[in-house]
Design a protein around this motif. Sequence first.
Motif, mmCIF file in Angstrom:
data_model
loop_
_atom_site.group_PDB
_atom_site.id
_atom_site.type_symbol
_atom_site.label_atom_id
_atom_site.label_comp_id
_atom_site.label_asym_id
_atom_site.label_seq_id
_atom_site.Cartn_x
_atom_site.Cartn_y
_atom_site.Cartn_z
ATOM 1 N N ILE A 1 0.719 -1.387 -0.232
ATOM 2 C CA ILE A 1 -0.122 0.115 -0.046
ATOM 3 C C ILE A 1 0.983 1.129 0.165
ATOM 4 O O ILE A 1 0.782 2.198 -0.704
ATOM 5 N N LEU A 2 1.931 1.382 0.994
ATOM 6 C CA LEU A 2 2.825 2.586 0.914
ATOM 7 C C LEU A 2 3.529 2.671 -0.462
ATOM 8 O O LEU A 2 3.711 3.858 -0.655
ATOM 9 N N THR A 3 4.046 1.643 -0.942
ATOM 10 C CA THR A 3 4.901 1.608 -2.312
ATOM 11 C C THR A 3 4.062 1.990 -3.412
ATOM 12 O O THR A 3 4.426 2.859 -4.404
ATOM 13 N N HIS A 4 2.571 1.351 -3.582
ATOM 14 C CA HIS A 4 2.023 1.455 -4.669
ATOM 15 C C HIS A 4 0.834 2.446 -4.767
ATOM 16 O O HIS A 4 0.280 3.124 -5.611
ATOM 17 N N PHE A 5 0.260 3.088 -3.394
ATOM 18 C CA PHE A 5 -0.707 3.945 -3.318
ATOM 19 C C PHE A 5 -0.184 4.981 -2.564
ATOM 20 O O PHE A 5 -0.634 6.287 -3.075
ATOM 21 N N GLY A 6 0.718 4.850 -1.726
ATOM 22 C CA GLY A 6 1.193 6.104 -1.230
ATOM 23 C C GLY A 6 0.932 6.280 0.300
ATOM 24 O O GLY A 6 1.358 6.047 1.265
ATOM 25 N N ASP A 7 -0.043 7.361 0.120
ATOM 26 C CA ASP A 7 -0.691 7.864 1.528
ATOM 27 C C ASP A 7 -1.296 6.936 2.499
ATOM 28 O O ASP A 7 -2.538 6.748 2.187
ATOM 29 N N ILE A 8 -0.969 6.412 3.656
ATOM 30 C CA ILE A 8 -1.603 5.385 4.120
ATOM 31 C C ILE A 8 -2.596 5.946 5.013
ATOM 32 O O ILE A 8 -3.590 5.511 5.407
ATOM 33 N N ASP A 9 -2.469 7.340 5.388
ATOM 34 C CA ASP A 9 -3.600 8.139 6.105
ATOM 35 C C ASP A 9 -4.801 8.301 5.325
ATOM 36 O O ASP A 9 -5.957 8.810 5.909
ATOM 37 N N LYS A 10 -4.895 8.014 3.960
ATOM 38 C CA LYS A 10 -6.064 7.892 3.035
ATOM 39 C C LYS A 10 -7.005 6.750 3.284
ATOM 40 O O LYS A 10 -8.041 6.507 2.725
ATOM 41 N N VAL A 11 -6.461 5.731 4.015
ATOM 42 C CA VAL A 11 -7.287 4.381 4.038
ATOM 43 C C VAL A 11 -7.744 4.558 5.241
ATOM 44 O O VAL A 11 -7.443 4.641 6.570
ATOM 45 N N LYS A 12 -9.131 4.418 5.294
ATOM 46 C CA LYS A 12 -9.910 4.536 6.545
ATOM 47 C C LYS A 12 -10.007 3.334 7.208
ATOM 48 O O LYS A 12 -9.897 3.212 8.458
ATOM 49 N N ARG A 13 -10.477 2.168 6.485
ATOM 50 C CA ARG A 13 -10.827 0.993 7.201
ATOM 51 C C ARG A 13 -10.526 -0.395 6.340
ATOM 52 O O ARG A 13 -10.590 -0.149 4.974
ATOM 53 N N ILE A 14 -10.390 -1.354 6.961
ATOM 54 C CA ILE A 14 -10.323 -2.658 6.073
ATOM 55 C C ILE A 14 -11.663 -3.073 6.155
ATOM 56 O O ILE A 14 -12.755 -2.869 6.943
ATOM 57 N N VAL A 15 -12.332 -3.542 4.992
ATOM 58 C CA VAL A 15 -13.543 -4.033 4.678
ATOM 59 C C VAL A 15 -13.629 -5.460 4.772
ATOM 60 O O VAL A 15 -14.760 -6.050 5.285
ATOM 61 N N LYS A 16 -13.004 -6.232 3.676
ATOM 62 C CA LYS A 16 -13.013 -7.541 3.446
ATOM 63 C C LYS A 16 -11.563 -8.287 3.376
ATOM 64 O O LYS A 16 -10.736 -7.764 2.856
ATOM 65 N N VAL A 17 -11.494 -9.508 4.225
ATOM 66 C CA VAL A 17 -10.044 -10.055 3.949
ATOM 67 C C VAL A 17 -10.402 -11.476 3.487
ATOM 68 O O VAL A 17 -11.273 -12.120 3.962
ATOM 69 N N LEU A 18 -9.557 -11.888 2.554
ATOM 70 C CA LEU A 18 -9.640 -13.454 2.052
ATOM 71 C C LEU A 18 -8.213 -13.980 2.682
ATOM 72 O O LEU A 18 -7.229 -13.458 2.130
ATOM 73 N N GLY A 19 -8.173 -14.899 3.689
ATOM 74 C CA GLY A 19 -6.977 -15.587 4.052
ATOM 75 C C GLY A 19 -6.867 -16.785 3.563
ATOM 76 O O GLY A 19 -7.773 -17.581 3.847
ATOM 77 N N MET A 20 -5.565 -17.236 2.971
ATOM 78 C CA MET A 20 -5.335 -18.463 2.531
ATOM 79 C C MET A 20 -4.394 -19.166 3.351
ATOM 80 O O MET A 20 -3.287 -18.618 3.345
ATOM 81 N N VAL A 21 -4.418 -20.414 3.701
ATOM 82 C CA VAL A 21 -3.489 -21.170 4.573
ATOM 83 C C VAL A 21 -3.157 -22.343 3.562
ATOM 84 O O VAL A 21 -3.910 -22.978 3.449
ATOM 85 N N ASN A 22 -1.800 -22.336 3.223
ATOM 86 C CA ASN A 22 -1.317 -23.649 2.696
ATOM 87 C C ASN A 22 -1.090 -24.527 3.827
ATOM 88 O O ASN A 22 -0.167 -24.387 4.874
ATOM 89 N N CYS A 23 -1.822 -25.653 3.962
ATOM 90 C CA CYS A 23 -1.842 -26.587 4.953
ATOM 91 C C CYS A 23 -2.040 -28.048 4.765
ATOM 92 O O CYS A 23 -2.309 -28.382 3.494
#
Length: 154
Positions: free
Chosen positions: A79-101
């Motif tokens: 996010i910091l590298t490709h979007f820039g300003d982390i302070d423009k991020v308000k909230r996380i909405v949805k996460v998909l977490g994948m586990v190699n198991c």
Amino acid sequence: MSKTTSDKIKELKLQFPPAPKPAGLYRPILVVDKYLYVSGQSPVNFDGSLMQGRVGDNLTLEEGKEAARQAGLTMLSTILTHFGDIDKVKRIVKVLGMVNCTPDFKRHPLVINGFSELMAEVFGNEYGIGARSAVGMMLPDGIPIEVEAIFELY
């Protein structure tokens, strides 16, 4: 005056791995309207190499959880590298977490908590915890975790 996200990152003394270059034909991030979509992020070590392993095989639940936290640090770096300003991020909405198991491993949500706990530390409980899915599957390049997310922007 409330703390900004960048202030919180400094307070937590977080260090970030380098943002990975795309490994295929996709965008690391995409902004549509007021949403920031972040492509799947694997846990990148601070030297730029990928973490390796399979939960239930050569990684414990706790090691998987740490890899999920590292994937979170990688996502923040992206996010910091490709979007820039982390302070423009308000909230996380949805996460998909994948586990190699292994097929008999059944505690995927506990592993992905490593990612979610980091987001709660950075954005706070109100804005750092969103909807989430956590699943087990085979992942590319021997990585233990992959996480993708959608964030709301100010």
